[in-house]
Structures are given as C-alpha cells and as structure tokens.
Enzyme design. Sequence first.
Site, PDB file in Angstrom:
ATOM      1  N   TYR A  38      39.512  35.006  23.131  1.00  0.00           N
ATOM      2  CA  TYR A  38      40.478  36.037  23.544  1.00  0.00           C
ATOM      3  C   TYR A  38      41.796  35.893  22.786  1.00  0.00           C
ATOM      4  O   TYR A  38      42.362  36.868  22.295  1.00  0.00           O
ATOM      5  CB  TYR A  38      40.686  35.910  25.055  1.00  0.00           C
ATOM      6  CG  TYR A  38      41.666  36.864  25.657  1.00  0.00           C
ATOM      7  CD1 TYR A  38      41.352  38.221  25.804  1.00  0.00           C
ATOM      8  CD2 TYR A  38      42.903  36.424  26.117  1.00  0.00           C
ATOM      9  CE1 TYR A  38      42.262  39.101  26.379  1.00  0.00           C
ATOM     10  CE2 TYR A  38      43.803  37.296  26.695  1.00  0.00           C
ATOM     11  CZ  TYR A  38      43.482  38.633  26.825  1.00  0.00           C
ATOM     12  OH  TYR A  38      44.377  39.498  27.398  1.00  0.00           O
ATOM     13  N   TYR A  97      48.622  49.941  30.765  1.00  0.00           N
ATOM     14  CA  TYR A  97      49.031  49.091  31.886  1.00  0.00           C
ATOM     15  C   TYR A  97      49.280  49.967  33.120  1.00  0.00           C
ATOM     16  O   TYR A  97      48.560  50.948  33.296  1.00  0.00           O
ATOM     17  CB  TYR A  97      50.286  48.277  31.503  1.00  0.00           C
ATOM     18  CG  TYR A  97      50.075  47.411  30.292  1.00  0.00           C
ATOM     19  CD1 TYR A  97      49.083  46.441  30.271  1.00  0.00           C
ATOM     20  CD2 TYR A  97      50.866  47.555  29.152  1.00  0.00           C
ATOM     21  CE1 TYR A  97      48.891  45.634  29.148  1.00  0.00           C
ATOM     22  CE2 TYR A  97      50.679  46.742  28.034  1.00  0.00           C
ATOM     23  CZ  TYR A  97      49.694  45.790  28.055  1.00  0.00           C
ATOM     24  OH  TYR A  97      49.510  44.993  26.965  1.00  0.00           O
ATOM     25  N   VAL A 137      51.412  44.165  24.215  1.00  0.00           N
ATOM     26  CA  VAL A 137      52.800  43.715  24.424  1.00  0.00           C
ATOM     27  C   VAL A 137      53.509  43.356  23.124  1.00  0.00           C
ATOM     28  O   VAL A 137      54.701  43.049  23.125  1.00  0.00           O
ATOM     29  CB  VAL A 137      52.893  42.523  25.409  1.00  0.00           C
ATOM     30  CG1 VAL A 137      52.520  42.962  26.810  1.00  0.00           C
ATOM     31  CG2 VAL A 137      52.061  41.360  24.941  1.00  0.00           C
ATOM     32  N   LYS A 141      41.562  44.794  23.169  1.00  0.00           N
ATOM     33  CA  LYS A 141      40.647  45.047  24.286  1.00  0.00           C
ATOM     34  C   LYS A 141      39.718  46.222  23.979  1.00  0.00           C
ATOM     35  O   LYS A 141      38.595  46.294  24.474  1.00  0.00           O
ATOM     36  CB  LYS A 141      41.446  45.329  25.572  1.00  0.00           C
ATOM     37  CG  LYS A 141      42.194  44.115  26.118  1.00  0.00           C
ATOM     38  CD  LYS A 141      43.098  44.494  27.285  1.00  0.00           C
ATOM     39  CE  LYS A 141      43.636  43.308  28.059  1.00  0.00           C
ATOM     40  NZ  LYS A 141      44.579  42.456  27.342  1.00  0.00           N
ATOM     41  N   SER A 194      46.935  43.333  23.267  1.00  0.00           N
ATOM     42  CA  SER A 194      45.971  44.010  24.142  1.00  0.00           C
ATOM     43  C   SER A 194      45.225  45.174  23.491  1.00  0.00           C
ATOM     44  O   SER A 194      44.257  45.668  24.051  1.00  0.00           O
ATOM     45  CB  SER A 194      46.661  44.524  25.402  1.00  0.00           C
ATOM     46  OG  SER A 194      46.991  43.441  26.230  1.00  0.00           O
TER      47      SER A 194
END
Lengths: 322, 322, 322, 322
Positions: D193, D245, D263, D68, D65
């Site tokens: 992605y 998160y 993660v 992102k 992540s």
Amino acid sequence: MTELSNSYLEEAIEDSRPYASQGKVNMNLPDYGEANKDYLGVSIITTDGSCYSAGDHDQYIPMQSTSKVISLMLALQDFGKDRVFQTVGMEPMGDFFNSISQLESYDTSKPFNPMINAGAIATASLIKGQSVENRFDRYMHFLKKITSNDHLEMSGEMYEAEKANGSRNRSLAYFMHSTGTLVTDVEEALDLYYRMNAVMMCCHDFARVGLFLAKGGLDPDTEESLIPAHHLRTVKAIMMTSGMYNSSGHYAVEAGFPCKSGVSGSIIGTVPGRMGIGVVGPAIDEKGNSTAGGALIKKLSRDLKLNMFGIENTERTKDHAF
Amino acid sequence: MTELSNSYLEEAIEDSRPYASQGKVNMNLPDYGEANKDYLGVSIITTDGSCYSAGDHDQYIPMQSTSKVISLMLALQDFGKDRVFQTVGMEPMGDFFNSISQLESYDTSKPFNPMINAGAIATASLIKGQSVENRFDRYMHFLKKITSNDHLEMSGEMYEAEKANGSRNRSLAYFMHSTGTLVTDVEEALDLYYRMNAVMMCCHDFARVGLFLAKGGLDPDTEESLIPAHHLRTVKAIMMTSGMYNSSGHYAVEAGFPCKSGVSGSIIGTVPGRMGIGVVGPAIDEKGNSTAGGALIKKLSRDLKLNMFGIENTERTKDHAF
Amino acid sequence: MTELSNSYLEEAIEDSRPYASQGKVNMNLPDYGEANKDYLGVSIITTDGSCYSAGDHDQYIPMQSTSKVISLMLALQDFGKDRVFQTVGMEPMGDFFNSISQLESYDTSKPFNPMINAGAIATASLIKGQSVENRFDRYMHFLKKITSNDHLEMSGEMYEAEKANGSRNRSLAYFMHSTGTLVTDVEEALDLYYRMNAVMMCCHDFARVGLFLAKGGLDPDTEESLIPAHHLRTVKAIMMTSGMYNSSGHYAVEAGFPCKSGVSGSIIGTVPGRMGIGVVGPAIDEKGNSTAGGALIKKLSRDLKLNMFGIENTERTKDHAF
Amino acid sequence: MTELSNSYLEEAIEDSRPYASQGKVNMNLPDYGEANKDYLGVSIITTDGSCYSAGDHDQYIPMQSTSKVISLMLALQDFGKDRVFQTVGMEPMGDFFNSISQLESYDTSKPFNPMINAGAIATASLIKGQSVENRFDRYMHFLKKITSNDHLEMSGEMYEAEKANGSRNRSLAYFMHSTGTLVTDVEEALDLYYRMNAVMMCCHDFARVGLFLAKGGLDPDTEESLIPAHHLRTVKAIMMTSGMYNSSGHYAVEAGFPCKSGVSGSIIGTVPGRMGIGVVGPAIDEKGNSTAGGALIKKLSRDLKLNMFGIENTERTKDHAF
C-alpha cells in the site's frame, strides 16, 4: 481526622465557593440568573441524628436529576429488581447523560442505567398509578416521608420551563417508544418526569435523602423499614458508578462514596452507615455537576475520611475482623 | 452472617461450579481445553492473616487482564496521579473492553480508563525502565513482593500465544500512537503488555494482591508501606466502576466491592479493611468474566456481607459514629 | 441494445417478479397484506414522449420516501441551494435511513442529506406557507403539475397509519429541534412530512417525476421551464449518492442512474436526457428497497444500456466530441 | 459552452490558484513545504486524443489515494467483482477516510468501500503475486501501460515518509486482521500500500488514468481492451459516490463526474466517453482534497458542461432517443 461541626462546614464552604466562578448557571431554569451563581450551601445529617449546616443551606432549588434516585427507589419497590432491570440496564456509560447514540448501538436499545435521562424516563414510566397525577402523588408521598418534610412541593414555573425546553428528552422518549422500551404513553411519561424534576428542595432535604440511603431504608421518624435494604444497596451502587454524569469515575476516585447530581446544582451524597449529605451550588460545569459543590464534596471526603475505598475508613473495624 | 471457613468455601465452590457450563474456555490460550472448563478455585486472606482455600485453588493460570491492577499501581508509583491521568481517563465506559470506536469519539482520543485494553497498554507504557526487560523486571519484582511469592514467572507459551493473537491490541496501540497518546515504541509497549498478561498465578497469589489493596499498601511480610494508600484508593475505585469489563455495573450492584477479572478466568477481589479474594474459573461469559467465578464472588458477598453499600457491613461501626 | 417496448417490459416484469418472495411487505401500511406481495409494475416515459408500461402499473401506493425528491425540489425553489444546504448536508452516509446517532456525531448536528428521514423532515420544514395546509397545498400543486395528473390525492388512512407509527420520526424531529436544526413547530413539520408520504401514486406518476428530472425541469404539458435545471442536477446527484437508503452505492454500481425508493415499494428512476422510470413492488428488503423492483431496475439498466458510467451509453456521442 | 483550449485552461488555473491559500500542504510528505503551496496544474486528454495542459502540469507528486483507483481495477481484473466485494463494500460513508469506528459498527467489519484507507488496504491485499515485490511489479506494469508512460517510478523518500507516519493505517490493518477481513500478512499488505501511494506522477499521467476510465478500458496505444468495460463502470460509480473523501456528495453535486483525490493534492477526473482530467495542487482542505484543484474541477464542470446529471450534457443525444 477533622471533627464534623458547623464551624468546620463554614470553613469548607468558604474554601469551595470560589470554584463557582468556573461554572455556569443553567439558564433554562427560571430565576436562575447570575445573581445566584455564588450560592453554596451544605447540610449533613449523621446516622445518630446530629445535623450540621452551613452557607446557603436554606436555598430551595429544583431536584432536577437528583429525582432519579427517588424514582429508582419507587420503581424497585413497585416492581422489584428483575422487572426494573429488564427495562433499564445497570451499566455505567462513558457518554453524555442525554446521549441518544447509545440507544441505537449494538444489539440493545435498553438505556444503560437509571441515572441517565433516557434511563430515568423509562424508570419513571414504571411507577404504579392510574394517572400522571396519581403517580406523582405517590412520588410526593414517598419523598415527604423519607425527608420527613410535609411542605415539599413542585414549582409550577420550573415545571413549565422544563417542559418548554424538553425537545431532547422528548427525542429520547420517542426513540424508546419506537423500540418498545417505553410502552406507556410518551407524553405522560415525560410529564411525570418533568414534575419530579421540578420539586423544590433545600440542603436539609437532600441530606435527608442521603441519610435514608445511609441507614438502609429506615423511616426517619419511626425507624421502621420503609423499603428493603437490598434495594438501597442497588441504588447506592448505581449512584457510585453512574451518579455524577460522565464524571462518575472521577467522583468514585476523588469522593469515594455514592453521589447524585442535578443540573440545578444539587448533589445528594450518602456514606453508608455514617451520614447523608445535601449540597446546593447552582454554577455547573460542562458535564452538569456543581463546580463549587463538587469541590466541597471532595473536600469533605478528604477531611472527614469518607472515601469507602480508603483504609482509614475501615481500620476502626479491625476488632471486628473474623 | 455466615462464618468464613474452609468448609464453607468448599460448599460455596460446589454451589457455583455448575455455572461453568454456561461459559466457554478462551481457546486462544494454550492448554486451555475443555478439560479445564469445570475448574473452580478460591482463596481468601483476611487482614489479620488468616487464609482459607477451596476447590482448584492451586491451579495456575495466566494473569491476563488482572495484570492491569498491577501496572496501574506501578504507573501511579512511578509518575503520580496527575501524570497517569493525563494519558488515560478514569471514567467507566459501557462498551467492550477492546473497543476502538471510543478512541475516535468526541474530542478526545484518551482511553476511558486503565482497566480496558487500550488504557492498560497506555498505562504500561508509562512504567519506568531502560528496556522492555528492565521494565518487566520491575513489574515482577513488585508483584513478587506484594504476593510474597518469589516463584512467580511468565509462561513463554502463554506469551507466544498472546503475541500470535495480538492483532486487535496492535490495532489499539497503533491507533493511540497515531493520536499521540502512546509516545513510546509501539511494539515494545505491546511486548511488555503481553509479558505481564502471561505471568502465571494461582488463587493464593490473586488473593494476596487483593489483600495488598485491602490493607492499603502494606508489605505483607514487613507491614511497612510500599505505596501510598491514596494510590490504592484510586485503584480500588477504578476497579469498582470498571474492573469487570462491561458487567462492571452489575458487579458493583451484586458484589459491591472492587474486583478485576481476566479472560483466563481469574478474578482479584478486595474488601477494604477486611480481605483479599482470589478466584480461578476458566469458563468465561461473552463479556469476558468467569461464569462460575462470578457466581462465587456474588455468593461470597451475600453470605459474608461484603457489599460495601450494605448497611449490615457498617452497623458494626455504630459505636464509631461521631 | 434491447429495444424498449411494452412486450419487452412484460418479459422484464416476469423475470423480476420472483424476487418479491425475498422481501417483506411493510405491515405498518394499511391494506398492505401478503396479498399484494407479488405486485410488480413499471412505466417508462422517454424524453420524446413515448410511454411504455407493464405488470401492475396501475396499482396505487403511497409515495413514502419518494416524496423526498419532491420536497427537495420545492425547498430549492423556495430558498435556493445555499439556504437549503445550511440546514441539511449533501453527503451520503453508510448508515440506516432513520439513524439518530449521526445527528449526535462529531461537531455537527446537521442531517447528512435530504434523502434520509431526518434530512427530509428538515427539508420539508423549509417549504414556504402560512400553515401546514397551505404548505401541503403547494406541494400537491407542484406534484400535480409535474406529473400532469390533477387527480392525485393523499390517503387519509395512510396518513393516520404513518402518524400512529411515527415515534422514530418524532424522535428525530425533536432531536433536531433541541439542536436548533429544526426551528419550526415540530408537530407541524411532522404533520406535513406524513401528508407528503401518504400521497397515492401509480407507476405512471412515478415515471412522470423521473421524466421531469430527466428533461431538466420542463413542464410536461407546455415544455416551459418550471424550475432551474441546476436545481435538478443537484437533486439527481443526491439521488445517485443517497437515494436508495444504505444500498445507494450498490445501485450506483448496478443501475448507474439516479433513483429514489420508498418503503411502500415505490422507485423513481431518472436517466438524464433519456427517460423517467416508475416502479411499484411492495415487497421490500431489510434496507427498505423493493426486492423485485430493484431487480427490475438493474435489468433495465443492463438491457437498455442506461448506466451513466458505461461507455456504450456515450459512444453514440462520439461525433459530438470536441 | 466554453471551448476547450490551452489558453482557456491557463485562465481557469489563474482563477482557481488563489484557493490554495485556504489549504495546507501535507507536511508528512518530504519536500512538501510551503514553497509548493501555490502550485496548480492541469492536463485534459479527450477521447479523440487531443491533449491540453496549463499551469504547473509537469510537477511530479506522489499518487497517494489516487492509487486506490488503480488497485481496485487490478483487484477486479484478478478476482472479479463478486470476490472483491466479499472483502470490501461498495457503500459510501459519511465519515472520515481513515475511520476505524465504522469497522466496529453494526454487524459487519467489512470496510465500507475501496476508496477509504481500510478498504484500499484490503483491496490491495487481493492483488495477485508471490511477494510484495512481485505484486508491486504487476501494479507498475499495469500503471505504465494505461498511462503509456514507461518512466513512472516510486519515490523511495515518499515511501519512507509514508511508512514512518503509518500508525493509523497500521491500526486499521491490524483491526481488519483481527476480524478476518485481512487474511494476508499485515506488514506486507501495508508495504504494498505504501509503495503504491509513493509512485510519482504529473498531471498528464493522472489525466491518462482518467482517459483510460473514460474510454472503457482501451489500451491508449493499441486501442485494444485491457480490462472489461463493466469493471470500469464499477470503478467510476464508486469514485462518484466515494472518491472525494467525505466531500464526495459535494463533488457529485458540484462537479458531477467521477473523481478521486489524494492528500498529496492530486485529482483524477473522468468524464465517460469524453475525457480524462489530471490535477495537481498540493494545498489540501481538512477533508483531504486539493483546495485550488477542487475549485478548478468545479469550474471545468460548469464551463465545459461536464456534469453528467445536467441536461445540457445530454441534449445533444436527442436524435439518438429511441
């Protein structure tokens, strides 16, 4: 098909009683200790007037949510279907009976149906009367009439206990007040609701309510119509889809006739045209239904062929086919 | 009580047809233009074999969600009740038929029931077979048998349209795959689901499915039992609580017998022990139910006393009381 | 970089005032008619003590949700971080400020953070004191000290209005009581909350609160520490992630410094080490933030380089790099 | 204030490493066995170019992540702020990073922000290019430039693992396709992605990304501006409110500078005008953040006075006050 008799019911009680150990007694109710956990009683009254009972059928417990059936009948009588269902929906919900999320969801703040707490508070608020006392009197008058029991009364102790543990219901009621669903005084609406829940009944009384529904609204004494049959169809349909908290679908499948339960362990069952059933079994599961009482209801359905979706129940009608 | 006849049905159709203007035709389906909007047809077959039809009863439309009734029967036949309801619930939900939120809610990722899209995809995934083709063949074989119609077939065009607009269903299926509810290949499960939905039927075929349920699982030709009656009780109970999307509660009250609708405008109705009903009316409301078809179903219930919660429906059984 | 001056602020006010027409005045507040809709005022006090004001800066309005900043500071002072955040979370939520659904969701009934109504009611319930009066006195004492304004007082009229429209907050509070999050008397917790919201302040007072935060907790008169700086870091961080209802993310991007708004149209802004900002602009958007006031806050951020995520704001620190 | 040095970082690593035992390694990633559980490494690069490292700083792990952050920068560069935030929101959400419920809620199907999976898939879909390969090439070109590391590459093994466990992301993507949020080919959007997530980096690379943000978009080699500073302010603000998160609020309070975790146990930290931080620590908590890495980030904040809401961080700017 098993024949209905007192001895059959005694057997059924003994078969079902062990399920009580899987439940818990609702400790918010006074005198509802572990001592009462194994209580299980049943009464059945058929449309021809025969009455059968077994087990702890003379044990009195508060109506709790079974009162929702009575207040819906009264509200329909007082205001008619259109007005009642402007205030409350008639859709089942797959959610907890005291859910507040659903009030906030989507474009509506209308409670899903009159069998969940929010819906029942809103429904009760519709019952006509000048004051809480007056409205509760009308409730009691109606209840005594359809049960043919003049001795019914509210337990002050249960009423106080209900009130003392009422934060969740208060929250629901104030939420509905903030959205305009509940337009009457909130504390009065709650007070009426608590009183209704605190009326004490035994199996025979619960069975009488079921019988009244099964016979389409006839006065048990005079056989004259007290309330239009179409209102009772509405009540029974909503009991079928929503009467057993979020196990309603399970009971539609496994019992197959309209039932309504309360967290006191009470169940009202009604088989249209055939019988009313009253069950008392204080140990409840996490959904709010009597564990032993639920097992008993399902056993009765199987043994006595009460499932309305069953073909056995209808084969006898073959000669009536058109 | 109105007598059932072709001329009565013609009148009922003309009474109900104007409601089509309140709905919209599902434009994701090919050849489903405004031209078809006013179509309305009905067939009723009684348990004694009499058949009545009126309106556009020979119009073929895709099964869409009415296929959920068939796949649930097959899954119950293949795996039994316990296994099926480990995968999918039997509780109604007050939510949209393609809701994904409910899959995420609380402590369960099990779809609420087999009548919503997620539940039906999961149920279909249980049907036995070596391949999608093989499993769909079994579906068609069963469907042809219970409708007694060897000519039923899937529309390739409808199947392609379904597939092309399948993002929401794909989303539901992949979600269930991520939680372990759907353990088979996702694209295959969806492919089977799309095929089932694309089978073309007319009113007579839909009524035949209703009749099969009403008669408790008897082969329409040989009268031998094709599937245990208790499985059909389960299917009918779930149709009653969950068959009409999130108007299921409304139809339980206003029709009072098990129904299942599809967004093509199809409705299967079943009155246990009495009749099967098939309706076609392409204009649907925002919940997904045929507007004119729904009006017709409710009119039939009133006129022919089909409401299972009604006392009129059961008075004829008085002499059977015990 | 624009130089801060009264005349610059006058220009900024005139630029931003037209946005008032996009908002609506909260009609639940007395004397909050359309007449006040175009009011817009600002005060800025820098850490060196300079003060600048423009527009309707001497207009008094109720604190409403800006009081949440004060009660969080007091609760942290009274109980410390660990205890406070056992009762209320510190996570932002992408939901409405008076959401009750979130209280029901997942495995927690803890309000997300102290800036939403539920969280603020829970936080206020922690403030020490023998009675509502006593706790409110402590609140006022603290507020007067940090604003260096002995004349602040509650508006009885605003308090009554708040109380009369309090069903939603009551619902939130009773819900938290039912889950054990709120352990004190519900009506008292609400009463304290209403009083805090009804304290009347003008731009200068709001700016003083911002300055207190910007200087890390120093008494504005004596420069002695009133509250540990780490508690104020906590408050500012939560204002950044959650201070502007569900536009908090938008303001983190477009303003880039901690702010807290109220539905009266008040905004407290704080730029750590630099300045406190107070804004009054009664017309609010559907999220609850002042439309003209929000436009002004964003303009100030751009013109005066107040965005903490900006590099311009930190280039001046180059010689401090290590 | 602690002085930043390699030996200080070694101490900080040893202090934080024990927290690894509270987490779990993400078993969906190949070669991510228990063996790696105690890995913990850090690199810090200050805006003046000094570089400090300690622990397992040369351990390569997939970006997951943290990618992102990169795709948001590229999308802002390609389309500008207005267009990007028509597709994805900028509000934090108090919900799980892969929540699908929020997509269904209220009147919007726009993902809350670009830091949650749904938002990142939508953001990535905006990146310009003729094909997945072409768009991924642009991503890699940009990433190599800002990290000044030509050797970065995707792990085919990680990419395959990501793809094989992709049901939840597929579900999110197809849902957004069904609502029109995702207008490109779903499988291509997911493929891009997955590739981004599978790029392998070590602490130094993660720190370089943090430094690029801290310096407002300057090419690390040439010091020329690669991307407008205001786009980076936007990215940093969103990292602050939503980067960790549903512990983002906790990190805003306890770290007080923008961070983004993955993660895989990666964390990018950025302190505007001061430094970039890269952390690797594979054991993650149930929210998805590295346990030991998170402890380290909070320790660095305290020891080095990195909290942007802190007054110590800004007192040095007193002579710059205006």
